[in-house]
Design a protein around this motif. Structure first.
Motif, short mmCIF file in Angstrom:
data_model
loop_
_atom_site.label_atom_id
_atom_site.label_comp_id
_atom_site.label_asym_id
_atom_site.label_seq_id
_atom_site.Cartn_x
_atom_site.Cartn_y
_atom_site.Cartn_z
N LEU A 1 30.29 25.42 36.00
CA LEU A 1 30.80 26.65 36.60
C LEU A 1 31.23 26.50 38.05
N PRO A 2 30.49 25.81 38.92
CA PRO A 2 30.91 25.74 40.33
C PRO A 2 32.32 25.21 40.52
N ASP A 3 32.68 24.16 39.80
CA ASP A 3 34.02 23.60 39.95
C ASP A 3 35.08 24.54 39.37
N LEU A 4 34.76 25.18 38.25
CA LEU A 4 35.71 26.12 37.65
C LEU A 4 35.95 27.33 38.55
N LEU A 5 34.88 27.79 39.22
CA LEU A 5 35.01 28.98 40.07
C LEU A 5 35.85 28.71 41.31
N ARG A 6 36.05 27.46 41.66
CA ARG A 6 36.95 27.14 42.77
C ARG A 6 38.41 27.33 42.36
N GLN A 7 38.66 27.38 41.05
CA GLN A 7 40.04 27.42 40.57
C GLN A 7 40.41 28.73 39.89
N ASN B 1 34.67 35.07 43.23
CA ASN B 1 35.37 34.72 41.99
C ASN B 1 34.52 34.85 40.73
N LEU B 2 33.26 35.24 40.87
CA LEU B 2 32.38 35.38 39.70
C LEU B 2 31.97 36.84 39.53
N LEU C 1 42.66 41.43 36.01
CA LEU C 1 42.04 40.99 37.27
C LEU C 1 41.48 42.17 38.06
N ASN C 2 41.07 43.22 37.34
CA ASN C 2 40.49 44.38 38.02
C ASN C 2 39.01 44.19 38.32
N LEU C 3 38.37 43.26 37.62
CA LEU C 3 36.93 43.08 37.82
C LEU C 3 36.61 42.06 38.89
N THR C 4 37.50 41.13 39.13
CA THR C 4 37.13 39.96 39.92
C THR C 4 37.69 39.97 41.33
#
Length: 228
Positions: free
Chosen positions: A36-42, A104-105, A135-138
């Motif tokens: 998750l950490p790497d994915l959340l950067r993108q 981003n999470l 993209l209304n939640l994030t």
């Protein structure tokens, strides 16, 4: 729904299919806390749990997120000693769960749902998916958060007014009780004033006097009677 039509063929529907489960099993897969950490950067990611899920319980998910570091901070820390708030998640005018966002999470906890959230809460799951795709939640200032707060604030204001009314009623009642108790105590402490009075002697005997008066002619008056 008892069956599905797939390619002109009917197939029985079941909530659990062993072949699907086996297709997702991988003995060499990385744990999500490492991915998750790497994915959340993108990309933005949404995680959700059902509050009654005992297979993948939400306490474990929340503990993992609190200890996970992504985008240079750990957990839902926003910096400067502040953490991301846990807001009510409103769907169709009702509180559907809780929502939390940081870097981003997005994490959503569904009310009245178990391990199979889309099965237990179909409409709310669709609402979550639609909001996330748009993209209304994030987004930290997303419209969903604003709508949630706009609905929650009047409710909190109404509850606060009820609380103030209850406190005011209790204060008035206590003051009235204290006044009644003080009045009752003061009446009991008043001294009894005895006013002396002189009662006539009802048994006083009449004093009879005998008067002797000499009259001319040798007559004597005895108690008002003439005696010779």
């Amino acid at each position: 729904m008892s069956s599905l039509t797939r390619g002109g063929k009917k197939s029985n529907w079941s909530s659990i299919e062993a072949s699907v489960l086996s297709a997702f099993i991988s003995t060499h897969s990385e744990p999500s806390i490492n991915l998750l950490p790497d994915l959340l950067r993108q990309i933005p990611i949404v995680l959700f749990s059902g509050e009654y899920d005992l297979i993948c319980n939400h306490w474990a998910t929340e503990n993992m997120l609190d200890g996970m570091t992504w985008n240079d901070k750990t957990g839902f820390n926003l910096g400067n000693g502040t953490v991301a708030p846990i807001n009510p998640w409103i769907v169709e005018g009702e509180t559907a769960g809780f929502i939390r966002y940081a870097r981003n999470l997005t994490y959503i906890l569904f009310h009245n749902a178990g391990h199979m959230v889309p099965y237990n809460q179909g409409r709310r799951s669709r609402a979550m998916l639609h909001q996330f795709i748009q993209l209304n939640l994030t987004h930290s200032n997303n419209q969903t958060m604003k709508n949630n707060n706009a609905r929650v604030n009047p409710i909190m204001h109404r509850h606060f007014k009820h609380f103030i009314l209850i406190v005011f009623t209790v204060i008035i009642t206590v003051i009235a009780l204290i006044g009644i108790i003080r009045l009752f105590t003061r009446q009991r402490q008043q001294s009894v004033i005895i006013i002396p009075c002189h009662s006539p002697n009802l048994f006083r005997l009449k004093q009879q006097t005998t008067m002797y008066t000499a009259l001319s002619g040798g007559c004597v008056v005895l108690d008002g009677k003439i005696s010779a």
